[in-house]
Write a protein that holds these residues in place. Sequence first.
Motif, PDB file in Angstrom:
ATOM      1  N   LEU A 105       5.204  25.462  -6.926  1.00  0.00           N
ATOM      2  CA  LEU A 105       6.111  25.269  -5.794  1.00  0.00           C
ATOM      3  C   LEU A 105       5.360  24.798  -4.556  1.00  0.00           C
ATOM      4  CD1 LEU A 105       8.509  28.347  -6.178  1.00  0.00           C
ATOM      5  CD2 LEU A 105       8.960  25.945  -6.720  1.00  0.00           C
ATOM      6  N   VAL A 106       4.134  25.294  -4.371  1.00  0.00           N
ATOM      7  CA  VAL A 106       3.312  24.807  -3.258  1.00  0.00           C
ATOM      8  C   VAL A 106       2.955  23.345  -3.473  1.00  0.00           C
ATOM      9  CG1 VAL A 106       1.090  25.056  -2.101  1.00  0.00           C
ATOM     10  CG2 VAL A 106       2.403  27.090  -2.697  1.00  0.00           C
ATOM     11  N   SER A 107       2.595  22.995  -4.713  1.00  0.00           N
ATOM     12  CA  SER A 107       2.274  21.600  -5.024  1.00  0.00           C
ATOM     13  C   SER A 107       3.492  20.706  -4.858  1.00  0.00           C
ATOM     14  CB  SER A 107       1.751  21.502  -6.465  1.00  0.00           C
ATOM     15  OG  SER A 107       0.565  22.241  -6.628  1.00  0.00           O
ATOM     16  N   LEU A 108       4.670  21.258  -5.156  1.00  0.00           N
ATOM     17  CA  LEU A 108       5.909  20.494  -5.000  1.00  0.00           C
ATOM     18  C   LEU A 108       6.158  20.149  -3.536  1.00  0.00           C
ATOM     19  CD1 LEU A 108       8.421  19.422  -6.514  1.00  0.00           C
ATOM     20  CD2 LEU A 108       9.511  21.617  -6.055  1.00  0.00           C
ATOM     21  N   ILE A 109       5.920  21.109  -2.648  1.00  0.00           N
ATOM     22  CA  ILE A 109       6.077  20.862  -1.216  1.00  0.00           C
ATOM     23  C   ILE A 109       5.087  19.795  -0.756  1.00  0.00           C
ATOM     24  CG2 ILE A 109       5.840  21.892   1.079  1.00  0.00           C
ATOM     25  CD1 ILE A 109       6.778  24.537  -0.167  1.00  0.00           C
ATOM     26  N   ILE A 153       0.840  -1.206   0.000  1.00  0.00           N
ATOM     27  CA  ILE A 153       0.000   0.000   0.000  1.00  0.00           C
ATOM     28  C   ILE A 153       0.874   1.254   0.000  1.00  0.00           C
ATOM     29  CG2 ILE A 153      -1.651   1.339   1.338  1.00  0.00           C
ATOM     30  CD1 ILE A 153      -2.870  -1.282   2.284  1.00  0.00           C
ATOM     31  N   SER A 154       1.855   1.264   0.892  1.00  0.00           N
ATOM     32  CA  SER A 154       2.746   2.424   0.967  1.00  0.00           C
ATOM     33  C   SER A 154       3.626   2.538  -0.275  1.00  0.00           C
ATOM     34  CB  SER A 154       3.626   2.331   2.215  1.00  0.00           C
ATOM     35  OG  SER A 154       2.832   2.355   3.391  1.00  0.00           O
ATOM     36  N   LEU A 155       3.976   1.391  -0.863  1.00  0.00           N
ATOM     37  CA  LEU A 155       4.768   1.408  -2.096  1.00  0.00           C
ATOM     38  C   LEU A 155       3.979   2.074  -3.224  1.00  0.00           C
ATOM     39  CD1 LEU A 155       7.293   0.639  -3.697  1.00  0.00           C
ATOM     40  CD2 LEU A 155       6.236  -1.604  -4.128  1.00  0.00           C
ATOM     41  N   SER A 156       2.684   1.781  -3.315  1.00  0.00           N
ATOM     42  CA  SER A 156       1.863   2.434  -4.341  1.00  0.00           C
ATOM     43  C   SER A 156       1.778   3.934  -4.081  1.00  0.00           C
ATOM     44  CB  SER A 156       0.458   1.816  -4.364  1.00  0.00           C
ATOM     45  OG  SER A 156      -0.282   2.168  -3.199  1.00  0.00           O
ATOM     46  N   GLY A 157       1.765   4.309  -2.785  1.00  0.00           N
ATOM     47  CA  GLY A 157       1.770   5.727  -2.443  1.00  0.00           C
ATOM     48  C   GLY A 157       3.063   6.408  -2.855  1.00  0.00           C
ATOM     49  N   LEU A 158       4.192   5.695  -2.688  1.00  0.00           N
ATOM     50  CA  LEU A 158       5.477   6.245  -3.110  1.00  0.00           C
ATOM     51  C   LEU A 158       5.518   6.449  -4.623  1.00  0.00           C
ATOM     52  CD1 LEU A 158       8.098   4.276  -0.947  1.00  0.00           C
ATOM     53  CD2 LEU A 158       7.500   6.695  -0.776  1.00  0.00           C
ATOM     54  N   ARG A 213       5.915  16.079   0.829  1.00  0.00           N
ATOM     55  CA  ARG A 213       5.408  15.631   2.125  1.00  0.00           C
ATOM     56  C   ARG A 213       4.687  14.291   1.974  1.00  0.00           C
ATOM     57  NH1 ARG A 213       8.649  18.488   3.411  1.00  0.00           N
ATOM     58  NH2 ARG A 213       8.576  20.433   4.627  1.00  0.00           N
ATOM     59  N   ASN A 214       3.956  14.111   0.896  1.00  0.00           N
ATOM     60  CA  ASN A 214       3.285  12.836   0.657  1.00  0.00           C
ATOM     61  C   ASN A 214       4.298  11.704   0.511  1.00  0.00           C
ATOM     62  OD1 ASN A 214       0.782  14.057   0.701  1.00  0.00           O
ATOM     63  ND2 ASN A 214       0.642  14.273  -1.524  1.00  0.00           N
ATOM     64  N   PHE A 215       5.386  11.990  -0.199  1.00  0.00           N
ATOM     65  CA  PHE A 215       6.437  10.988  -0.372  1.00  0.00           C
ATOM     66  C   PHE A 215       7.048  10.624   0.979  1.00  0.00           C
ATOM     67  CE2 PHE A 215      10.542   9.268  -1.453  1.00  0.00           C
ATOM     68  CZ  PHE A 215      10.323   8.589  -2.648  1.00  0.00           C
ATOM     69  N   ALA A 259       3.347   9.435  -5.481  1.00  0.00           N
ATOM     70  CA  ALA A 259       4.018  10.689  -5.134  1.00  0.00           C
ATOM     71  C   ALA A 259       5.148  10.994  -6.107  1.00  0.00           C
ATOM     72  CB  ALA A 259       4.547  10.623  -3.713  1.00  0.00           C
ATOM     73  N   GLN A 260       5.831   9.943  -6.559  1.00  0.00           N
ATOM     74  CA  GLN A 260       6.914  10.139  -7.522  1.00  0.00           C
ATOM     75  C   GLN A 260       6.359  10.630  -8.859  1.00  0.00           C
ATOM     76  OE1 GLN A 260       9.223   6.598  -8.309  1.00  0.00           O
ATOM     77  NE2 GLN A 260      10.934   7.752  -9.133  1.00  0.00           N
ATOM     78  N   ALA A 261       5.220  10.077  -9.288  1.00  0.00           N
ATOM     79  CA  ALA A 261       4.590  10.540 -10.526  1.00  0.00           C
ATOM     80  C   ALA A 261       4.150  11.996 -10.394  1.00  0.00           C
ATOM     81  CB  ALA A 261       3.393   9.648 -10.870  1.00  0.00           C
TER      82      ALA A 261
END
Length: 282
Positions: A250-254, A5-10, A258-260, A13-15
């Motif tokens: 830049l806000v979306s980047l932050i 589950i966390s791997l799919s989240g990573l 954080r999600n990653f 977040a990477q995408a």
Amino acid sequence: MSFYISLSGLKAAQADLSTIANNVSNVNSTAFKKSNAVFGDIFAAAPMQTTTQVAGQGVRVQGISQQFTQGTIETTDKTLDLAITGEGFFTVKRVGDNQVSFTRNGAFSVDENRNVVDTTGAHLQVIPVNPATGIPTVTVNNSLTSASLVDLQVPTNWPAGGTTNQLTSVGVGQNGMITGVYADGSTVYLGATAIAAFNSQEGLRQGGDAHWTSTSASGTPMFGTGNSGLYGAVRSGALERSNVDITEELVSLISAQRNFQANSKAIEAANTLSTTIVNMRT
């Protein structure tokens, strides 16, 4: 299960980070359209299973969608710098394979053969008109296809091939009509810029350099002239900038960072629990 589950989240977040990074890197690209990553949850349960007792199984990337919002119009001093204020696209044809594509990048120039070309060398397509009256020589309606369009050429002399009346200036109207004024004062209509519109812009296929090609998802292109309907008006001496808002990105980047980090912490916590259980017997 929590590892996957966390791997799919990573991966999600990477995408997201990659999409934002691409937007930021193209902030100065002419007529670039930003993209957003779209996500959806993964959920699965047996037919007889109580879904209120089943946790989700992660996240997946549903797609990368482009945002075809209007970019800022920047004024230039060049007549053949064109911008569209609306939803239309310039039509260009690539030399060699005659591939027709569509672009919002109106930084046009004249090549050695007096053809009007874009930054990739593709020829600008126009609706043929009567040189004296400017009336289209083909019927302009929804059945008009790219086969009826022609390359825009700006003759140095008029009549073409002559040596008497040389070109003095070129003008482009809001309807996309290109005219040339020659030394004897005569005005010659060279063609009407072919503006393409689509039922679904999001279905267009990216080709790089702010170029797109039509697909079955976008529908067939509808050609028309500027300053009419959904084709938009043509502005001469102007270019459309990227529609990327650097502050928003830049806000979306932050947020994506954080999600990653949060998903990384979830994997770390799951690993700690697994290690504790494995070491209980020792």
